[in-house]
Design an enzyme around this catalytic site. Structure first.
Site, PDB file in Angstrom:
ATOM      1  N   ASP A  63     -47.390  -7.714   1.665  1.00  0.00           N
ATOM      2  CA  ASP A  63     -47.410  -8.031   0.237  1.00  0.00           C
ATOM      3  C   ASP A  63     -48.779  -7.789  -0.408  1.00  0.00           C
ATOM      4  OD1 ASP A  63     -44.787  -8.776  -0.455  1.00  0.00           O
ATOM      5  OD2 ASP A  63     -45.061 -10.845   0.221  1.00  0.00           O
ATOM      6  N   ARG A  88     -49.070 -14.839   3.660  1.00  0.00           N
ATOM      7  CA  ARG A  88     -50.005 -14.115   2.794  1.00  0.00           C
ATOM      8  C   ARG A  88     -51.430 -14.685   2.858  1.00  0.00           C
ATOM      9  NH1 ARG A  88     -47.986 -12.418  -3.039  1.00  0.00           N
ATOM     10  NH2 ARG A  88     -49.657 -10.927  -2.602  1.00  0.00           N
ATOM     11  N   ARG A 133     -45.738 -21.980  -6.859  1.00  0.00           N
ATOM     12  CA  ARG A 133     -46.824 -21.520  -5.996  1.00  0.00           C
ATOM     13  C   ARG A 133     -48.126 -22.283  -6.284  1.00  0.00           C
ATOM     14  NH1 ARG A 133     -45.568 -16.341  -3.775  1.00  0.00           N
ATOM     15  NH2 ARG A 133     -43.319 -16.359  -3.423  1.00  0.00           N
ATOM     16  N   HIS A 162     -43.704 -16.919 -10.312  1.00  0.00           N
ATOM     17  CA  HIS A 162     -45.094 -16.780 -10.779  1.00  0.00           C
ATOM     18  C   HIS A 162     -45.046 -16.679 -12.300  1.00  0.00           C
ATOM     19  CE1 HIS A 162     -46.808 -14.748  -6.883  1.00  0.00           C
ATOM     20  NE2 HIS A 162     -47.322 -15.956  -7.000  1.00  0.00           N
ATOM     21  N   CYS A 256     -47.762  -7.307 -11.060  1.00  0.00           N
ATOM     22  CA  CYS A 256     -48.066  -7.824  -9.719  1.00  0.00           C
ATOM     23  C   CYS A 256     -48.979  -6.877  -8.944  1.00  0.00           C
ATOM     24  CB  CYS A 256     -46.788  -8.002  -8.904  1.00  0.00           C
ATOM     25  SG  CYS A 256     -45.661  -9.218  -9.551  1.00  0.00           S
TER      26      CYS A 256
HETATM   27  N1  ARG Z   1     -43.525 -10.954  -2.252  1.00  0.00           N
HETATM   28  C1  ARG Z   1     -44.592 -11.438  -3.049  1.00  0.00           C
HETATM   29  C2  ARG Z   1     -44.590 -12.949  -3.060  1.00  0.00           C
HETATM   30  O1  ARG Z   1     -43.534 -13.516  -3.124  1.00  0.00           O
HETATM   31  C3  ARG Z   1     -44.497 -10.892  -4.438  1.00  0.00           C
HETATM   32  C4  ARG Z   1     -45.671 -11.220  -5.292  1.00  0.00           C
HETATM   33  C5  ARG Z   1     -45.528 -10.715  -6.686  1.00  0.00           C
HETATM   34  N2  ARG Z   1     -46.725 -10.902  -7.414  1.00  0.00           N
HETATM   35  C6  ARG Z   1     -46.818 -11.404  -8.637  1.00  0.00           C
HETATM   36  N3  ARG Z   1     -47.977 -11.383  -9.217  1.00  0.00           N
HETATM   37  N4  ARG Z   1     -45.793 -11.965  -9.238  1.00  0.00           N
HETATM   38  O2  ARG Z   1     -45.610 -13.585  -2.994  1.00  0.00           O
END
Ligand code: ARG
Length: 265
Positions: A63, A88, A133, A162, A256
């Site tokens: 990612d 991550r 998040r 997000h 993203c």
């Molecule tokens: N697979 C990543 C996650 O879930 C995607 C992140 C997408 N980034 C964003 N800025 N919305 O963390």
């Protein structure tokens, strides 16, 4: 005004775990297609006159292409990311190192936050997302470090995990957003802050149409978000549609993939 973006080529991109509802490890994703689509996005920025810097992709961090999550940079100060999921976690220090190696003033975060995924900067304040998040306390940590007012927004729909999946700044003063992604209280705050906002439909939000990048004049946006593109054109913006369908399989779009470096050192 040309912008400076940091991007990460999706050389190790895969969908091999699921940390948001877009990701299906069974279905996976085609890395070669993702790379081609990403190259088109990078060229789009360059042909608009923006500068793109690159961070080296790291094997085992599929990612990492989603550079927006790597940090928040305002006025040349770098507030580091601290990821919510262990998959991550190593991206935070990697992005922070990119900036410290180049002499930026940077601070590692004490609290969980996913960089520009949940922090969107306008001229007078920063909008910050929480709910999936980024921890609410990180909003205050960012405010103290950056010396900018940070206004908290609560996200309630897991598809829009997000802030940058539900809202994007059109310029320093106005935004486009999908109201259904926000709590009732946050919706009222958005209505009062942005009476002239572009309101996106659920259909356009559901193709990650709000994960767009505007330089105040041109908007780089997912091609499938057709209604939203029409409204942006009606308001005088130049619309640059891009196809990032392969990266959407990980829950990401143009924004993203793009970390804005605000304020050179
Ligand atoms: N697979 C990543 C996650 O879930 C995607 C992140 C997408 N980034 C964003 N800025 N919305 O963390």
């Amino acid at each position: 005004m040309p912008k400076h973006f940091l991007m990460c080529r999706p050389e190790h991109f895969t969908v091999e775990y699921a940390i948001n509802p877009w990701m299906d490890p069974e279905a996976g994703a085609d890395r070669e297609v993702a790379i081609r689509q990403w190259e088109v996005l990078k060229s789009a920025y360059e042909s608009l006159g923006h500068k793109v810097s690159l961070i080296d992709p790291i094997e085992g961090l599929p990612d990492m292409v989603f550079a927006a999550n790597g940090a928040l940079v305002v006025g040349g100060r770098v507030y580091g990311a601290r990821f919510a999921f262990p998959e991550r976690a190593a991206e935070g220090p990697a992005y922070l190192r990119w900036f410290t190696d180049r002499g930026y003033q940077a601070q590692a975060a004490e609290h969980v936050n996913e960089g520009e995924g949940d922090f969107l900067t306008l001229d007078e304040f920063v909008l910050a997302g929480t709910g999936f998040r980024t921890d609410l306390v990180a909003h205050n940590e960012a405010q103290e470090y950056l010396g900018r007012p940070v206004i908290s927004m609560r996200l309630v729909d897991p598809r829009f995990y997000h802030l940058d999946t539900a809202l994007f700044p059109l310029d320093g003063h106005n935004v486009a957003y999908y109201p259904g992604a926000f709590s009732e209280g946050s919706r009222r705050v958005l209505e009062s802050l942005f009476p002239d906002a572009v309101i996106a439909s659920e259909a356009d939000a559901a193709v990650l149409g709000l994960n767009a990048v505007s330089d105040g004049r041109n908007v780089v946006i997912n091609a499938e978000a057709t209604e939203l593109q029409l409204e942006l054109k009606r308001r005088g913006y130049d619309v640059i549609p891009v196809d990032l369908s392969e990266l959407r399989k990980a829950g990401g779009g143009p924004k993203c993939c793009t970390l804005e470096i605000r304020g050179e050192i």
